[in-house]
Design a protein around this motif. Structure first.
Motif, PDB file in Angstrom:
ATOM      1  N   ALA A  71       6.930 -35.201  18.916  1.00 25.34           N
ATOM      2  CA  ALA A  71       5.427 -35.764  18.673  1.00 25.34           C
ATOM      3  C   ALA A  71       4.564 -34.427  18.392  1.00 25.34           C
ATOM      4  O   ALA A  71       3.537 -34.744  17.677  1.00 25.34           O
ATOM      5  CB  ALA A  71       4.928 -36.213  20.330  1.00 25.34           C
ATOM      6  N   ASP A  72       4.936 -33.521  19.068  1.00 28.08           N
ATOM      7  CA  ASP A  72       4.241 -32.168  18.501  1.00 28.08           C
ATOM      8  C   ASP A  72       4.176 -31.771  17.032  1.00 28.08           C
ATOM      9  O   ASP A  72       3.375 -31.363  16.347  1.00 28.08           O
ATOM     10  CB  ASP A  72       4.633 -30.934  19.155  1.00 28.08           C
ATOM     11  N   TRP A  73       5.563 -32.013  16.421  1.00 29.14           N
ATOM     12  CA  TRP A  73       5.592 -31.900  15.069  1.00 29.14           C
ATOM     13  C   TRP A  73       4.580 -32.944  14.406  1.00 29.14           C
ATOM     14  O   TRP A  73       4.145 -32.744  13.353  1.00 29.14           O
ATOM     15  CB  TRP A  73       6.971 -32.042  14.672  1.00 29.14           C
ATOM     16  N   THR A  74       5.011 -34.151  14.692  1.00 28.96           N
ATOM     17  CA  THR A  74       4.118 -35.381  14.235  1.00 28.96           C
ATOM     18  C   THR A  74       2.668 -35.042  14.288  1.00 28.96           C
ATOM     19  O   THR A  74       1.853 -35.239  13.120  1.00 28.96           O
ATOM     20  CB  THR A  74       4.547 -36.367  14.951  1.00 28.96           C
ATOM     21  N   ASN A  75       2.104 -34.403  15.345  1.00 31.87           N
ATOM     22  CA  ASN A  75       0.761 -34.074  15.337  1.00 31.87           C
ATOM     23  C   ASN A  75       0.167 -33.058  14.330  1.00 31.87           C
ATOM     24  O   ASN A  75      -0.493 -33.132  13.841  1.00 31.87           O
ATOM     25  CB  ASN A  75       0.504 -33.748  16.841  1.00 31.87           C
ATOM     26  N   GLU A  76       1.074 -31.989  14.210  1.00 27.70           N
ATOM     27  CA  GLU A  76       0.824 -30.970  13.396  1.00 27.70           C
ATOM     28  C   GLU A  76       0.846 -31.390  11.922  1.00 27.70           C
ATOM     29  O   GLU A  76       0.283 -30.586  11.084  1.00 27.70           O
ATOM     30  CB  GLU A  76       1.930 -29.726  13.790  1.00 27.70           C
ATOM     31  N   THR A  77       1.684 -32.367  11.522  1.00 25.74           N
ATOM     32  CA  THR A  77       1.854 -32.738  10.248  1.00 25.74           C
ATOM     33  C   THR A  77       0.773 -33.788   9.921  1.00 25.74           C
ATOM     34  O   THR A  77       0.922 -34.584   8.815  1.00 25.74           O
ATOM     35  CB  THR A  77       3.161 -33.094   9.874  1.00 25.74           C
ATOM     36  N   ASP A  78       0.019 -34.310  10.916  1.00 24.52           N
ATOM     37  CA  ASP A  78      -1.073 -35.311  10.769  1.00 24.52           C
ATOM     38  C   ASP A  78      -0.439 -36.506  10.373  1.00 24.52           C
ATOM     39  O   ASP A  78      -0.989 -37.445   9.631  1.00 24.52           O
ATOM     40  CB  ASP A  78      -1.940 -34.944   9.500  1.00 24.52           C
ATOM     41  N   LEU A  79       0.655 -36.843  11.099  1.00 26.32           N
ATOM     42  CA  LEU A  79       1.224 -38.300  10.967  1.00 26.32           C
ATOM     43  C   LEU A  79       0.730 -38.672  12.438  1.00 26.32           C
ATOM     44  O   LEU A  79       0.235 -38.250  13.360  1.00 26.32           O
ATOM     45  CB  LEU A  79       2.670 -38.042  11.136  1.00 26.32           C
ATOM     46  N   GLY A  80       0.870 -40.147  12.416  1.00 24.37           N
ATOM     47  CA  GLY A  80       0.477 -40.727  13.467  1.00 24.37           C
ATOM     48  C   GLY A  80       1.381 -41.836  14.295  1.00 24.37           C
ATOM     49  O   GLY A  80       0.915 -42.241  15.425  1.00 24.37           O
TER      50      GLY A  80
END
Length: 560
Positions: free
Chosen positions: A260-269
């Motif tokens: 989730a941290d990586w997803t947030n950093e890459t602007d995925l939802g």
């Protein structure tokens, strides 16, 4: 106070509409509606609360419900009026505003703060529209044909306030005694301008000359252009692939936080995963197939974090645990059998060490009570599977046929199987807590999780054991030939007895979906559901307890 409901709906001869008002902890109120003209239905209701939740239903000539709205209407009434005229639209499930019931959009806009509006005695109309506006710089505005609505002047458009998630409202004084035409617009706060006007014909409202009555114009479906609707991107990954140094040779629920941290950093939802139900049949690598679950409710013990249990590992096992953990994590591939046997070894050790405290845990007791309909059969199934070394209940020496009264004693202290049954229940409780914690963390970041629902059930599962009448146990499900498999596929899953499921209004499916709602914001359902239900449309014939393929090579491969 008086409520005057109006809704447009085209009916056939013999059909009628009714209004159903739902009140918390009370029996729903049903009010018949009366046809007037031009497909307009009306009813008058005496009501004594400042909020209301209601739905419209289409009733047949025999009194049966032919159609009902997808989600209810909800209104709040200002305190300074005693009469309200409500103009509604039928709430179709495919309208974009029903994204408001989608948890993915809610997670994305989780920073929303409601605004308040002031409805004064001089106001004649309250305009209300449900519109999922995902761009944080956009607001809803309206303008129209009267002077009070700006005479179609963009500069004089009336701005609506977002009073609830996706609900926009504005109270307006319209003194003109003339037919009102209007449209909603998108206003950009950054540029300070109207950036777009909804497409299609003008909307309309009637004048209101009564000073004691407020007309509520309750609109649906802001006419968005496609690019203005909610879009997002995400990542799809099986949880078992999320291997970290904190795990035990396999990805675990707690590792979703790191993703989730990586997803947030890459602007995925959105994060999409494979099925996570328990597939433990023989404790071998063949159990790693995620689509053959022994329970459609239970979570797989492989995803449990041994370091995040309610109780720590016994001190005499910590050194051994660290060595095994290091060895499993260093492997290039997952050693399923060593991983799962190791996890169960340590789970049993923790359980036996702190058994007295576990049995007294109020939250654990509540978990059992809240989930006993599936948890008790599942735990008993696991005990019997392990005792007889097979999930095939037809080969068990006892309890081949599921009888609730003979399974219930598994959860009584006097039973020799009590500890083993409670162990499986406790592991499910720990899995539930760890998954819920990970999902809550994701939601805090505005990230949503999409689950994967296997459409077929495993032939030797809890459900096949407890409710065999719901399935075609003498048949096997599969897929016809396609570009991937020339002879088709035989999945060996039993087919569904749709007639039996329909008899109780698909309770089995509803319970299954309800159980998953606590974790997932969206669900991927394999295409086979539609495949089964559309067989007749495709030219197949149902013979009572089987489907006959008129022409299909999958039959030769044992497809169904």
């Amino acid at each position: 106070m008086k409520l005057y409901f109006n809704v447009g709906y085209s009916t056939k001869v013999g059909e009628r509409l009714q209004l159903v008002i739902s009140e918390e902890d009370a029996v729903s109120q049903i009010h018949p509606m009366f046809y007037t003209e031009n497909d307009l239905w009306k009813c008058e209701v005496d009501y004594f609360s400042k909020t209301i939740s209601y739905q419209y239903q289409l009733i047949g000539d025999k009194g049966d419900i032919l159609r009902e709205e997808f989600v209810p209407h909800r209104l709040n009434f200002p305190h300074n009026y005693k009469e309200f005229i409500i103009y509604d639209h039928w709430n179709n499930k495919n309208f974009p505003e029903n994204y408001l019931n989608n948890k993915i959009l809610y997670n994305k806009l989780n920073a929303f703060k409601p605004e308040k509006i002031s409805v004064l005695k001089k106001h004649s109309h309250l305009f209300r529209i449900e519109a999922p506006v995902y761009n944080p710089n956009w607001e809803i505005a309206l303008f129209g044909s009267t002077a009070s609505l700006g005479n179609w002047d963009y500069e004089k458009a009336i701005h609506l306030s977002q009073t609830d998630f996706g609900v926009w409202e504005a109270s307006v004084e319209i003194p003109e005694n003339e037919f009102i035409q209007y449209k909603y617009c998108l206003y950009d706060k950054e540029t300070g301008k109207i950036v777009d006007v909804e497409t299609g014909e003008n909307r309309f409202a009637l004048p209101n000359n009564s000073k004691d009555t407020l007309q509520i114009v309750s609109d649906h479906y802001f006419k968005f252009k496609l690019y203005q609707l909610y879009h997002d991107a995400g990542v799809a990954v099986p949880i078992f692939s999320l291997r970290t140094d904190d795990g035990f040779g396999v990805g675990e629920f707690s590792d979703l936080k790191k993703l989730a941290d990586w997803t947030n950093e890459t602007d995925l939802g959105i994060i999409q995963i494979l099925p996570i139900n328990d597939t433990t049949a023989n404790y071998t690598w063949t159990d790693s197939y995620p689509y053959a679950a022994v329970s459609v409710y239970a979570l797989h013990p492989q995803y449990i974090s041994l370091e995040n249990l309610d109780f720590p590992l016994p001190e005499n096992l910590t050194s051994e645990y660290e060595i095994e953990k290091s060895e499993l994590n260093s492997l290039e591939l997952i050693d399923y059998e060593k991983m799962i046997s190791g996890k169960w070894k340590y789970l049993k050790a923790v359980f036996n060490e702190d058994k007295d405290k576990i049995y007294k845990d109020r939250n654990f007791k509540k978990f059992i009570k809240d989930n006993e309909s599936w948890l008790i059969p599942y735990s008993a199934f696991c005990v019997l599977r392990d005792k007889y070394k097979t999930p095939n209940f037809n080969e068990w020496k006892t309890h081949k046929k599921y009888i609730p009264g003979k399974i219930a004693p598994f959860f009584t202290p006097k039973s020799k199987d009590y500890d083993a049954s409670l162990l499986h229940a406790w592991v499910q409780y720990q899995l539930h807590k760890q998954l819920k914690e990970a999902v809550d963390y994701m939601h805090g970041l505005g990230i949503s999780i999409k689950g994967d629902l296997p459409i077929g059930i495993y032939r030797y599962s809890v459900e096949a054991w407890t409710e065999p009448e719901l399935f075609g146990m003498d048949f096997q499900a599969g897929a016809p030939p396609d570009q991937f498999t020339e002879l088709g596929q035989n999945w060996e899953f039993p087919t569904y007895n749709w007639e039996a499921m329909k008899a109780d209004d698909y309770k089995w499916w509803k319970n299954r979906f309800k159980a998953l709602e606590q974790y997932f914001d969206a669900m991927r359902i394999d295409h086979i559901l539609g495949f089964f239900q559309d067989l007749e449309n495709a030219g197949f014939r149902h013979t009572g307890n089987s489907w006959i393929f008129l022409s299909c090579r999958a039959c030769d491969a044992g497809g169904i």
